[in-house]
Design an enzyme around this catalytic site. Structure first.
Site, PDB file in Angstrom:
ATOM      1  CD  GLU A   1      55.349  36.633  40.004  1.00  0.00           C
ATOM      2  OE1 GLU A   1      54.353  35.925  39.824  1.00  0.00           O
ATOM      3  OE2 GLU A   1      55.421  37.822  39.650  1.00  0.00           O
TER       4      GLU A   1
ATOM      5  CB  CYS B   1      41.516  40.791  47.897  1.00  0.00           C
ATOM      6  SG  CYS B   1      41.557  39.510  46.632  1.00  0.00           S
TER       7      CYS B   1
ATOM      8  NE  ARG C   1      53.896  22.623  51.358  1.00  0.00           N
ATOM      9  CZ  ARG C   1      52.817  22.635  50.562  1.00  0.00           C
ATOM     10  NH1 ARG C   1      52.549  23.685  49.837  1.00  0.00           N
ATOM     11  NH2 ARG C   1      52.041  21.588  50.491  1.00  0.00           N
TER      12      ARG C   1
ATOM     13  CG  ASP D   1      42.497  37.771  37.707  1.00  0.00           C
ATOM     14  OD1 ASP D   1      41.596  37.076  38.204  1.00  0.00           O
ATOM     15  OD2 ASP D   1      42.927  38.823  38.229  1.00  0.00           O
TER      16      ASP D   1
HETATM   17  C1  LIG Z   1      43.063  46.136  44.600  1.00  0.00           C
HETATM   18  C2  LIG Z   1      42.460  44.785  44.325  1.00  0.00           C
HETATM   19  C3  LIG Z   1      41.439  44.312  45.135  1.00  0.00           C
HETATM   20  C4  LIG Z   1      40.869  43.070  44.868  1.00  0.00           C
HETATM   21  N1  LIG Z   1      39.858  42.610  45.685  1.00  0.00           N
HETATM   22  C5  LIG Z   1      39.314  41.386  45.450  1.00  0.00           C
HETATM   23  C6  LIG Z   1      38.283  40.864  46.302  1.00  0.00           C
HETATM   24  O1  LIG Z   1      37.889  41.518  47.281  1.00  0.00           O
HETATM   25  N2  LIG Z   1      37.768  39.636  46.029  1.00  0.00           N
HETATM   26  C7  LIG Z   1      38.210  38.871  44.962  1.00  0.00           C
HETATM   27  O2  LIG Z   1      37.724  37.738  44.770  1.00  0.00           O
HETATM   28  N3  LIG Z   1      39.192  39.341  44.135  1.00  0.00           N
HETATM   29  C8  LIG Z   1      39.742  40.567  44.354  1.00  0.00           C
HETATM   30  N4  LIG Z   1      40.754  41.037  43.536  1.00  0.00           N
HETATM   31  C9  LIG Z   1      41.170  40.217  42.369  1.00  0.00           C
HETATM   32  C10 LIG Z   1      42.229  39.183  42.753  1.00  0.00           C
HETATM   33  O3  LIG Z   1      43.307  39.805  43.385  1.00  0.00           O
HETATM   34  C11 LIG Z   1      42.683  38.481  41.491  1.00  0.00           C
HETATM   35  O4  LIG Z   1      41.550  37.894  40.894  1.00  0.00           O
HETATM   36  C12 LIG Z   1      43.713  37.397  41.778  1.00  0.00           C
HETATM   37  O5  LIG Z   1      44.885  37.942  42.294  1.00  0.00           O
HETATM   38  C13 LIG Z   1      44.021  36.633  40.492  1.00  0.00           C
HETATM   39  O6  LIG Z   1      45.017  35.709  40.746  1.00  0.00           O
HETATM   40  P1  LIG Z   1      45.921  35.149  39.560  1.00  0.00           P
HETATM   41  O7  LIG Z   1      46.868  34.189  40.172  1.00  0.00           O
HETATM   42  O8  LIG Z   1      45.058  34.696  38.439  1.00  0.00           O
HETATM   43  O9  LIG Z   1      46.652  36.442  38.971  1.00  0.00           O
HETATM   44  P2  LIG Z   1      47.633  37.485  39.667  1.00  0.00           P
HETATM   45  O10 LIG Z   1      47.339  37.635  41.099  1.00  0.00           O
HETATM   46  O11 LIG Z   1      47.600  38.703  38.809  1.00  0.00           O
HETATM   47  O12 LIG Z   1      49.048  36.790  39.504  1.00  0.00           O
HETATM   48  C14 LIG Z   1      49.642  36.595  38.246  1.00  0.00           C
HETATM   49  C15 LIG Z   1      51.139  36.572  38.454  1.00  0.00           C
HETATM   50  O13 LIG Z   1      51.755  36.190  37.233  1.00  0.00           O
HETATM   51  C16 LIG Z   1      52.942  36.945  37.076  1.00  0.00           C
HETATM   52  N5  LIG Z   1      53.250  36.954  35.642  1.00  0.00           N
HETATM   53  C17 LIG Z   1      52.458  37.400  34.637  1.00  0.00           C
HETATM   54  N6  LIG Z   1      53.050  37.206  33.446  1.00  0.00           N
HETATM   55  C18 LIG Z   1      54.249  36.646  33.709  1.00  0.00           C
HETATM   56  C19 LIG Z   1      55.314  36.204  32.884  1.00  0.00           C
HETATM   57  N7  LIG Z   1      55.263  36.313  31.541  1.00  0.00           N
HETATM   58  N8  LIG Z   1      56.403  35.670  33.470  1.00  0.00           N
HETATM   59  C20 LIG Z   1      56.469  35.551  34.836  1.00  0.00           C
HETATM   60  N9  LIG Z   1      55.489  35.951  35.663  1.00  0.00           N
HETATM   61  C21 LIG Z   1      54.385  36.482  35.105  1.00  0.00           C
HETATM   62  C22 LIG Z   1      52.582  38.313  37.628  1.00  0.00           C
HETATM   63  O14 LIG Z   1      53.738  39.028  38.024  1.00  0.00           O
HETATM   64  C23 LIG Z   1      51.685  37.953  38.818  1.00  0.00           C
HETATM   65  O15 LIG Z   1      52.390  37.854  40.043  1.00  0.00           O
HETATM   66  C24 LIG Z   1      41.344  42.277  43.772  1.00  0.00           C
HETATM   67  C25 LIG Z   1      42.373  42.770  42.968  1.00  0.00           C
HETATM   68  C26 LIG Z   1      42.934  44.004  43.224  1.00  0.00           C
HETATM   69  C27 LIG Z   1      44.041  44.503  42.330  1.00  0.00           C
END
Ligand SMILES: Cc1cc2nc3c(=O)[nH]c(=O)nc-3n(C[C@H](O)[C@H](O)[C@H](O)COP(=O)(O)OP(=O)(O)OC[C@H]3O[C@@H](n4cnc5c(N)ncnc54)[C@H](O)[C@@H]3O)c2cc1C
Length: 461
Positions: free
Chosen positions: A36, A46, A73, A288
Site C-alpha cells: 500500500e 465514504c 492476523r 474501483d
Molecule cells: C468522498 C467519497 C465519498 C464516497 N462515498 C461513498 C458512498 O457513500 N457509498 C459508496 O458505496 N462508495 C462511496 N465512495 C467510494 C468508495 O470509497 C470506493 O468505491 C472504495 O473506496 C473503493 O475501494 P477500493 O479498495 O477499490 O479502492 P481504494 O479505496 O481507492 O483503495 C485503493 C488503494 O490502493 C492503493 N494503491 C493504488 N495503486 C497502488 C500501487 N501501485 N501500489 C501500492 N498501493 C496502491 C491506494 O493508495 C489505495 O489505498 C466514496 C468515495 C469518496 C472519495
C-alpha cells in the site's frame, strides 16, 4: 509448501480479500503480502464528507481496521510501498519504498489488483494552487480540514455536482462557509434524470448553496502567495478561499495496462464472475479498478462504489483461499443525501434505456414517508421506468426526506429478480402508520407503472 499471494492496494477491496483469504488459509498455507503506497488501511472514504462537515469527530473513526490489527492476523502489510511494475510471466512485482527509495522484486503465486480509482484533475491553470483540494483519501480529507481551520475567508467553491460534490457542499455549509457549486450539467447529480435532479437543486438552493449549472471551469486564479483567490468559469469568476474538486474518478489501471492485462472501454480491468482477470488463472482484480456487469442493461460499466469493492474483496479472498464465490454484477444502486434530503437511484435512467435501445414508459408519483396523518410524514417523489410491452422494471429514482432513500433497496431487489412492475405491486412489504402509508410509495409507483404499460400496449391486430 506455502503459496504467496501479493495484493496491491490495502483499502476496501484489497483488505477484504486479504481478510477472507486468511479466514480460509493459515499463515503456513498462504503467505499474504499487501503493498500500500499510503499511510492507512481499511478506511472509509465514504465518511470523509461527514468528517469534514463535523458529523464524525475523528479521522480514526473512519478506520475499520488498523495496520496493526491486520498484522496481528498474520497479514504481511507493507505501507508506503508502491508497486511500480508487474511481470506477469515471471510472476513477480517491482516495488518502490516511498520512504527509503529502495526497489525490490517480490515473487507471487497469486496476484490481486485492488488499486482503486484516481480522481480526475483536469490540467487547468492554477489547479495545484494552495487551497485547492480533492477528497479521495484520508490524507486529502486531513489536508482540507487543515486548510479550513487555517483560512479566515469563508467562501468555498465546489467544482462538480456528482454525489461527492453535493455531499461536500453540505459539509462546507455545516462548517459555516458560503458555498458555490459549479456544475457542468443541466442539474446536480447526473446519476438521476434531470427532472429528479431539479429537486436536488431546489433543496440545495433552499440551504443557501449557490448552484450554477451549465458552466465549465477554465482556470483557478491565485494571489501573490500562490493561494487560490477565485475560480474562473466560462460564465463568470467566483471568489474562493477554498476549492474542493469532485470531478469523478477513473480506474487506476496504469500498472495493469503496462502489464498487458485486459481493460474495458472505461479503462477498468475485465474479470470473470469469480473476479479473476480474464485470461489469467492466477490474477484477480476488484473494487474501483474493475468494470462490472450491469445486470439491467447487460453492458460492462465502471461504477466505483465501496459497496461493490467490499463484496469483490470477499469473492476474491474466497478464490485466493481455494474456495469459490462469484460476483454476478450490479443493478446500479446508490444512495446519498444533502442535509435532510435523501436521494437514491437504481437501474437505468431514461438516457441509459435509450442508449441500449430499450423502449420504456415512465411514471412519477408523490407520496409520503409515513401514513399521511402520522406526525413526521414527509413528502417523497418516486420515478419509475418500466419496459414497454413486458412491464419489466428498468429503474427507480427517489428523492424525499427521512425514510425515502433506503426504500430504493426494494427496487434493487425487484430489479435483481427481474420482476415486472405488476409483480412488484404484490410485494408483501411491512406496513404500520409510523413507517409508511398502507401502500408504500414504491408500490404506488409500481401500480401507476402497470397502468402506463397497459395504456401504452400496442393492440394485437
Ligand atoms: C468522498 C467519497 C465519498 C464516497 N462515498 C461513498 C458512498 O457513500 N457509498 C459508496 O458505496 N462508495 C462511496 N465512495 C467510494 C468508495 O470509497 C470506493 O468505491 C472504495 O473506496 C473503493 O475501494 P477500493 O479498495 O477499490 O479502492 P481504494 O479505496 O481507492 O483503495 C485503493 C488503494 O490502493 C492503493 N494503491 C493504488 N495503486 C497502488 C500501487 N501501485 N501500489 C501500492 N498501493 C496502491 C491506494 O493508495 C489505495 O489505498 C466514496 C468515495 C469518496 C472519495
Amino acid at each position: 509448501m506455502s503459496e504467496r499471494v501479493v495484493i496491491v492496494g490495502a483499502d476496501a477491496a484489497g483488505m477484504s480479500a486479504a481478510s477472507q483469504a486468511r479466514r480460509l488459509r493459515t499463515a503456513s498455507e498462504l503467505d499474504i503480502v499487501v503493498f500500500e503506497r499510503g499511510h492507512f488501511t481499511s478506511y472509509s472514504a465514504c465518511g470523509i464528507p461527514y468528517w469534514v462537515g463535523g458529523d464524525v469527530d475523528d479521522r480514526d473513526d473512519l478506520i475499520a481496521r488498523t495496520p496493526e490489527e491486520h498484522r496481528a492476523r498474520e497479514i504481511d502489510l507493507r505501507l508506503r510501498t508502491e508497486v511500480r511494475e508487474i511481470d506477469v510471466p515471471g510472476r513477480r512485482v517491482r516495488t518502490h519504498d516511498l520512504e527509503t527509495g529502495a526497489e525490490t522484486w517480490t515473487d507471487f503465486d497469486k496476484l490481486v489488483l485492488a488499486t482503486g480509482a484516481s480522481p480526475i484533475r483536469p490540467p487547468l491553470p492554477g489547479i495545484d494552487a494552495a487551497g485547492v483540494h480533492g477528497v479521495q483519501t484520508l490524507d486529502d480529507g486531513q489536508a482540507l480540514i487543515d486548510t479550513l481551520d487555517s483560512t479566515r475567508g469563508r467562501r468555498a467553491v465546489v467544482v462538480g455536482a456528482g454525489y461527492i460534490g453535493v455531499e461536500m457542499s453540505e459539509a462546507l455549509i455545516n462548517r459555516g462557509y458560503q458555498v458555490t457549486m459549479l456544475n457542468r450539467g443541466a442539474e446536480p447529480m447526473s446519476t438521476l434524470d434531470p427532472d429528479m435532479g431539479v429537486l436536488i437543486r431546489k433543496a440545495m438552493q433552499g440551504l443557501g448553496i449557490h448552484v450554477v449549472d451549465d458552466t465549465e471551469v477554465t482556470a483557478i486564479h491565485t494571489d501573490a502567495q500562490g493561494r487560490v483567490r477565485a475560480v474562473a468559469a466560462d460564465d463568470a469568476e467566483y471568489p474562493a478561499d477554498v476549492v474542493v474538486l469532485g470531478l469523478g474518478v477513473r480506474p487506476a489501471t496504469e500498472l495493469a495496462r503496462a502489464a498487458g492485462l485486459p481493460l474495458g472501454a472505461s479503462g477498468g480491468l475485465l474479470t470473470d464472475l469469480a473476479m479473476r482477470v480474464r485470461g489469467h488463472e492466477n490474477i484477480w482484480a476488484g473494487g474501483d479498478c474493475v468494470e462490472v456487469l450491469d445486470l439491467v442493461s447487460g453492458s460492462q460499466r465502471h461504477i466505483p462504489l465501496g459497496t461493490h469493492a467490499n463484496k469483490h474483496g470477499q469473492v476474491i479472498g474466497a478464490g485466493v483461499g481455494g474456495d469459490y464465490a462469484t460476483f454476478p454484477g450490479v443493478v446500479g444502486t446508490a444512495v446519498s443525501k444533502v442535509c435532510d434530503l435523501e436521494v437514491a437511484r437504481t437501474g437505468l435512467r431514461e438516457k441509459d434505456a435509450r442508449a441500449v435501445g430499450l423502449q420504456y414508459v415512465t411514471v412519477v408519483i408523490e407520496s409520503t414517508s409515513r401514513a399521511g396523518y402520522f406526525p413526521g410524514a414527509a413528502p417523497m417523489t418516486v420515478k419509475m421506468l418500466a419496459e414497454r410491452r413486458t412491464g419489466r422494471l428498468l429503474g427507480v429514482q427517489i428523492v424525499g426526506r427521512e425514510g425515502a432513500g433506503k426504500r430504493i433497496d426494494i427496487a434493487a431487489v425487484a430489479l435483481t429478480a427481474r420482476m415486472t412492475v405488476e409483480q412488484m405491486t404484490a410485494l408483501d412489504l411491512g406496513y404500520a402508520p409510523p413507517f409508511s402509508p398502507v401502500w408504500d410509495p414504491v408500490l404506488v409507483a409500481a401500480r401507476k407503472a402497470v397502468s402506463a404499460v397497459r395504456k401504452d400496449a400496442i393492440p394485437i391486430p
